[in-house]
Structures are given as structure tokens and as C-alpha cells.
Enzyme design. Sequence first.
Site, PDB file in Angstrom:
ATOM      1  N   GLU A   1       0.995  -1.252  -0.147  1.00  0.00           N
ATOM      2  CA  GLU A   1      -0.007   0.044   0.085  1.00  0.00           C
ATOM      3  C   GLU A   1       0.629   1.279   0.039  1.00  0.00           C
ATOM      4  OE1 GLU A   1      -0.093  -2.611   2.286  1.00  0.00           O
ATOM      5  OE2 GLU A   1      -2.125  -2.868   2.985  1.00  0.00           O
TER       6      GLU A   1
ATOM      7  N   CYS B   1      -0.402   1.236   7.276  1.00  0.00           N
ATOM      8  CA  CYS B   1      -1.061   1.462   6.002  1.00  0.00           C
ATOM      9  C   CYS B   1      -2.199   2.206   6.083  1.00  0.00           C
ATOM     10  CB  CYS B   1      -1.123   0.230   5.105  1.00  0.00           C
ATOM     11  SG  CYS B   1       0.508  -0.527   4.889  1.00  0.00           S
TER      12      CYS B   1
END
Length: 385
Positions: A60, A91
Site C-alpha cells: 500500500e 498502512c
Amino acid sequence: MPHLAPPDDEYFMRLALAQAQKAQAMGEVPVGAVMVQQGQVIAVGHNAPISTHDPSAHAEINALRAAAQSVGNYRLQDCTLYVTLEPCTMCSGALLHARLKRVVFGAKEPRMGAAGSVHNVFGIQSLNPQTQIQGGVLADECAALMQTFFKARRNPNPSPLREDALRTPECRFEALTGLSQSSHFVSDLPTLNGWRMHYVDQGSHEGLTFLCLHDSAAWSWVYQEASAVWVAAGHRVVAPDLLGFGKSDKPKKASAHSLDLHMRSLQALIQRLDLQRVVLVVPSAQDALGMRLPMTDASRFVGLLSLGETDAKTHSQAAPALDAPFPDKGHRAALDVVASFRAAPLPAEVLDFWQHAWRGRRLDLNLSVSTHGTAIAQEAVKFFI
């Protein structure tokens, strides 16, 4: 009932799965991500904390960074991120800070998931603006990839040794350092027929990729000094051991080896790792194997670095390391036959390619990497950058 997702969600999640498979090929936990803006992919990312020595290099985060650079803004308000695994707390926080419109994930992460499994960062109502979260898209396929990866980790020998091959005991390499510490193995390439191939893969994926072929008297270890320079300069080094050499499996019969077998195995490895911006490093400008390699997919290659092959004196000086893969005569079946076909004269079509079709840069250094690794690497960095 199975989760029903819009066709676009499944399409983009399959692209994320392809990124996860790239991570798996690198020995990383297989998580992939794709950033989409107005129906178009603007960035991709996959797990890379091990290879980059960066604990924040989750799929991510890598996709976020690439997307922000692509649009020229750290806010990504009209974007959707597709990721194969439920985001962790780190994330999730980054995705919220980026003001993403939507996050779509595949499999749940029961130990670290921060989108509903352990806790739900996206569900904190006091945060503004809100990011929509949706899970379960192609969840079974995403989970299966993770399960396969960790099953292989629990079984450190997923590729049994074929009866017609030998495998050098690992104790033969224990005294060596450098590239031997960045080992990866692959045995499921169709061209390998179950034989296990070893390759070194280290450094950043942001710079050039130095694809280093050893000569017929050596193996990937000879690039340890040069590799240190290239990695320190921000580049990637991939150094495969041909079948019969180094840590790769060693077919017992010399007749198993052919130019076509080794060529197709290298091509399959390049495709599996999706190598780009490649500087091909060959032991000689007359190497019949290496000089053919860019001809089938020249767009991946930007440079050629040709060296001087390992001579008898060099081999004598580095004998313990160069001989480590070959504890007895049976392990040496490949050496003479591979040396023979690699030394064959280059055919007209190969010469024509390098004279007329090659569009990259070329540096010829008549130096052995065994004894001049640092100097070669420094010269290459100056020349190709």
C-alpha cells in the site's frame, strides 16, 4: 454465499494479485496493490520490506508513493486503492492521510488487520474526511496465495531433488559471504523441468538492474564486490547460477545441457521477476549465451557490460570459493559442455543485432570481475548513469 463484487473491482483486484505474485517471486510476503483514478491505473506496488531493508515498504505504501508522484499531489481524494490483504494500522493511517475515496481489499488479516479484523481505523467517526472501505473481493484467491507462500516457508524444501541431478550441500557455502546471503530459489519455471535454479537478488528496484551472468569457471559469488558498489549506489543486482553451477541443481549427465535450455531458463527468470532497465553483464563479448539474451525482448535492456573471463591464475587465487559448488567430479558435469557451447562463434544474426538493432549503451572492459570487481562496478556506475 460468495462475495459479489462489481466487475471493475474484480478486474483491478486481479491486477493487484499480479503484483502480489511479483512479491512472492522475490521472497517477499505476497501482497500487491493497485491505485486507480477515474478507471485508470496510475500506480502499482507490492511488498518489498525485505529486499529494500525498509519496514514501511508495504504494498500500500509503495503504491501510495508512486501515485502521489504520478499526479503531483500528496492528496489522492478521487482514487481507489485495491490491495490483496487487509491493510495494517500503519498502512490504514497512511491511506487516511492521503484522503483516498475508497479502499478495496481481498483477504482478511486476522492478526494485524486494521480494517475490521483486529480493529477498524477507517470506522473512527471523528476522522474527517472518511474513506470508504470494502473487503472480500476475490478473498479466496488472495488468501490462497498467502497460504501457499507460508506453507512453503514452513516446508523449506518444497522442490525435491530429481534423481538425475545433484545438489551441493549447503555446508560447502557456509564460509562464504556477500551474495550468498541473498539467495533465492525457483523450480517451477516450465523450462526447469523441476530442477532448482538459484539466483541472487538484492538492492533497490528504483534504479538500474544489473543482470550478471557468470562464466563457465565461476558462479554468482564472483559478483560480490561489484554488487556491493551497485547496491550502495541505489541499484538492483540479479545474479543467477546456471543449471550445473553454483547453488543451482546439477544434472548428472552432460547431455542434459544445451544452449537452448540455459537461454530459455534465463528468459523465463527475467519474465518471472519482470526485470526492467536492465544492464546485462556478460563474461565476454563473445559469450554465445549472454549475447543472445536481449534479442527476444530488447525493450527490457538499456545497457551491456562485457568483461574478461576468469583465467587460470584468477581461479587459482579464488579456488576455495570458486570450487565450493563442486565437491566431486559428479557435480562438474556441466562445466566442459557449457564452456564449449558458450565459446562457439557468434552467428550472423547475433552479430547483426549488436551492430544494427541494439539501441542501448555498451561498455567493454577486458577485466575479470573476480579480481577487479570494485573497479568494474565503479566504472559501470559512471558510464551507465
